[in-house]
Design a protein around this motif. Structure first.
Motif, PDB file in Angstrom:
ATOM      1  N   ALA A 339       0.688  -0.877  -0.104  1.00 25.99           N
ATOM      2  CA  ALA A 339      -0.517  -0.441  -0.125  1.00 25.99           C
ATOM      3  C   ALA A 339       1.182   1.376   0.113  1.00 25.99           C
ATOM      4  CB  ALA A 339      -0.775   0.075   1.050  1.00 25.99           C
ATOM      5  N   ASP A 341      -0.617   4.337  -1.693  1.00 24.93           N
ATOM      6  CA  ASP A 341      -0.795   5.528  -2.004  1.00 24.93           C
ATOM      7  C   ASP A 341      -2.657   4.907  -1.080  1.00 24.93           C
ATOM      8  OD1 ASP A 341      -2.240   4.428  -4.032  1.00 24.93           O
ATOM      9  OD2 ASP A 341      -0.751   5.136  -5.276  1.00 24.93           O
ATOM     10  N   MET A 342      -3.831   5.442  -1.680  1.00 22.26           N
ATOM     11  CA  MET A 342      -5.524   5.149  -1.416  1.00 22.26           C
ATOM     12  C   MET A 342      -5.882   3.945  -2.422  1.00 22.26           C
ATOM     13  SD  MET A 342      -6.260   7.067   1.305  1.00 22.26           S
ATOM     14  CE  MET A 342      -8.111   6.973   1.416  1.00 22.26           C
ATOM     15  N   TYR A 346      -3.309  -3.348   0.426  1.00 26.58           N
ATOM     16  CA  TYR A 346      -4.305  -2.520   1.757  1.00 26.58           C
ATOM     17  C   TYR A 346      -5.625  -2.042   1.330  1.00 26.58           C
ATOM     18  CZ  TYR A 346      -6.888  -4.221   5.715  1.00 26.58           C
ATOM     19  OH  TYR A 346      -7.993  -4.846   6.833  1.00 26.58           O
ATOM     20  N   CYS A 347      -5.057  -0.623   0.726  1.00 27.50           N
ATOM     21  CA  CYS A 347      -5.913   0.215   0.786  1.00 27.50           C
ATOM     22  C   CYS A 347      -7.066  -0.096  -0.826  1.00 27.50           C
ATOM     23  CB  CYS A 347      -5.343   1.466   0.114  1.00 27.50           C
ATOM     24  SG  CYS A 347      -4.228   2.282   1.755  1.00 27.50           S
ATOM     25  N   VAL A 369      -1.036   3.470   6.715  1.00 30.21           N
ATOM     26  CA  VAL A 369      -0.406   3.495   5.269  1.00 30.21           C
ATOM     27  C   VAL A 369      -0.431   4.389   4.189  1.00 30.21           C
ATOM     28  CG1 VAL A 369      -0.464   0.858   5.491  1.00 30.21           C
ATOM     29  CG2 VAL A 369      -2.039   1.981   4.161  1.00 30.21           C
ATOM     30  N   GLY A 370      -0.044   4.998   3.197  1.00 25.93           N
ATOM     31  CA  GLY A 370      -0.141   5.951   2.473  1.00 25.93           C
ATOM     32  C   GLY A 370       1.421   6.553   2.712  1.00 25.93           C
ATOM     33  N   CYS A 395      -5.728   3.953   6.228  1.00 23.37           N
ATOM     34  CA  CYS A 395      -5.208   4.381   4.575  1.00 23.37           C
ATOM     35  C   CYS A 395      -5.235   5.591   4.655  1.00 23.37           C
ATOM     36  CB  CYS A 395      -5.838   4.003   3.848  1.00 23.37           C
ATOM     37  SG  CYS A 395      -5.476   1.998   3.528  1.00 23.37           S
ATOM     38  N   ASP A 397      -4.011   9.279   2.512  1.00 26.09           N
ATOM     39  CA  ASP A 397      -3.877  10.255   1.433  1.00 26.09           C
ATOM     40  C   ASP A 397      -2.704  11.477   1.629  1.00 26.09           C
ATOM     41  OD1 ASP A 397      -4.379  10.505  -0.990  1.00 26.09           O
ATOM     42  OD2 ASP A 397      -6.262  10.758  -1.275  1.00 26.09           O
TER      43      ASP A 397
END
Length: 485
Positions: A339, A341-342, A346-347, A369-370, A395, A397
């Motif tokens: 992951a 980014d969005m 997982y995102c 994450v992200g 997540c 952004d």
């Protein structure tokens, strides 16, 4: 001195007497030797030795050598072919020689009993006949020992018994000796099959197939049932192996192999059913240790499906559960790592880890994450170091500009007045409860911070909009509603 006068024959100097003088008187010609006066019984008994002794008793050396020319090849044929018909031919020749000697001696005008000839004939024939009879008797005894050992399935005893066969047995009882050789040869083939079966214990299924094929071939020959059974029993007795997964492969092959003789299939299938549950459990445990979760779960499930009443069923169910959790955790960790980014990892494709901490009231530890520009400023207690410890996957952004805070005036490099509007930092976040993989938060966070600093720096034209500068506390306040319930 003078010699007296010589009254003998006169001869010249060139005809002086030599060493052979006077010449020897001429020999009288020999009279032809009379044939011996034969005893028909002695001749017949002498010929019964197959040594042609009867012909020698009669003084018929030509017949003696002629009989030898036939006898020697026939004896060789019996020893080489070792078949009953060869013995019958030799027996017929024996009868012909005996009958011929008897008849030939009877035709002699002086035929009659001769004690000396009878004693000589018996002295020659009796040892031969007694030795031949004893060798045949002993050969049958050896054959009985070989058969008894074969009935016991003991190839070692078979070979030991057949080793007593000597050259004499192969002359006097060639077919009997050959039958023992056939049994030994079958045992040798079984020994070779056992070698292939032992190779199969290493997990080489091709060697296992070859070994069973050879067992089937020997079993197809009459009388080898017990020795084949003993060889198969010895192989099956070495199961299970020390490696559970290897044992599973062997058990599967024994169960699913192509149909063959029942004498091979029945004990093999029974052994496969006996060793399979323990092997499946051991293999599952080994694969769990090697972190091959999916294969481990498959072994545990097979144990439950194929042997539901086995005493290891409860442990297998626990193995299925643990393997399933490990598979979920591996999947989550891979997705989290991917992951960026969005729209990735997982995102993009959230998944569950059933053993994760519940998303509950209070502060929930999370994997962020992200974009990590602001999440790195969050307290360590909010961060989970591993997916197994996280209640949330958040997540994050990239940051943008949010709500307007205020507008301030600045003088640019050209001494002109410029207005710059300051905005809160806006960050979109999606939070997923890791235990269920479900979305629990989807919002745009507004991060406050200081605005309108005394000096600003820029390149090129002055900006008309700028984000506030948040402190760690501002970031914590913004993300607090995400990790706290």
């Amino acid at each position: 001195m003078t010699h007296p006068p010589y009254d003998g024959p006169e001869y010249s100097e060139s005809e002086s007497p030599g060493p052979d003088w006077p010449p020897a008187p001429p020999r009288e010609p020999r009279e032809p030797r009379e044939p011996r006066e034969p005893d028909p019984l002695a001749v017949a008994v002498g010929n019964a030795s197959l040594l042609g002794a009867g012909y020698l008793i009669m003084g018929r050396r030509g017949l003696f050598w002629g009989a030898a020319v036939v006898t020697v090849p026939l004896v060789w044929l019996v020893a080489a072919k070792a078949e009953t018909w060869c013995e019958l031919v030799l027996l017929l020749w024996w009868a012909v020689v005996v009958a011929h000697g008897w008849r030939l001696a009877r035709r002699h005008p002086a035929a009659g009993p001769r004690r000396g000839q009878r004693v000589l004939a018996l002295a020659l024939a009796l040892p031969v006949l007694v030795t031949a009879g004893w060798l045949r008797f002993d050969a049958h005894g050896i054959e009985d020992a070989v058969e008894e050992a074969r009935e016991d399935g003991d190839c070692v005893a078979v070979v030991a018994a057949q080793e007593r066969v000597g050259f004499g047995h192969r002359l006097a009882a060639a077919p009997v000796a050959a039958r023992g050789d056939t049994v030994v040869e079958a045992c040798e083939r079984l020994d070779a099959a056992a070698g292939y079966l032992s190779g199969g214990l290493t997990g080489d299924l091709d060697m296992l197939k070859t070994g069973f094929g050879r067992l089937g071939t020997v079993l197809g020959e009459p009388g080898n049932e017990r020795t084949v059974e003993a060889t198969l029993k010895h192989f099956l007795g070495q199961l299970p192996t020390e490696d559970g997964c290897r044992t599973v492969r062997i058990a599967d092959w024994l169960r699913d192999r192509e149909s063959g003789p029942e004498d091979l299939s029945d004990p093999s299938s029974a052994t496969a059913a006996r060793i399979a549950p323990e092997a499946l459990m051991e293999c599952g445990d080994t694969l769990m240790t090697d972190e091959e979760w999916a294969n481990a779960r498959d072994r545990y499930r097979r144990l439950l499906d194929e042997h539901p009443a086995d005493e290891r069923a409860e442990a297998a169910r626990e193995g299925v559960r643990k393997a399933g959790l490990a598979i979920e955790l591996d999947n989550v960790q891979d997705l989290v790592t991917a992951a960026d980014d969005m729209n990735t990892g997982y995102c993009r494709k959230p998944a569950k880890y059933s053993q994760a901490p519940a998303y509950r009231k209070g502060t929930n530890r999370a994997l962020f994450v992200g974009d990590s520009e602001y999440t790195d400023k969050l307290p360590d207690g909010w961060h989970a170091t591993d997916a197994a410890e996280a209640a949330l996957v958040v997540c994050v952004d990239s940051a943008g500009m949010g709500n307007t805070v205020e507008t301030c005036q600045y003088r640019d490099h050209d001494e002109r007045i410029r207005s710059i509007t300051f905005h809160q930092v806006e960050v979109r976040v999606k939070a997923y409860a890791l235990r269920t993989g479900k979305l629990v938060t989807d919002r745009k966070l507004q991060i406050s911070g200081s605005s309108c600093p005394y000096f600003i720096s820029y390149y090129g034209s002055p900006p008309s909009r700028r984000s506030v500068t948040p402190t760690d506390a501002d970031v914590r306040d913004a993300f607090g509603p995400v990790v706290k319930r």
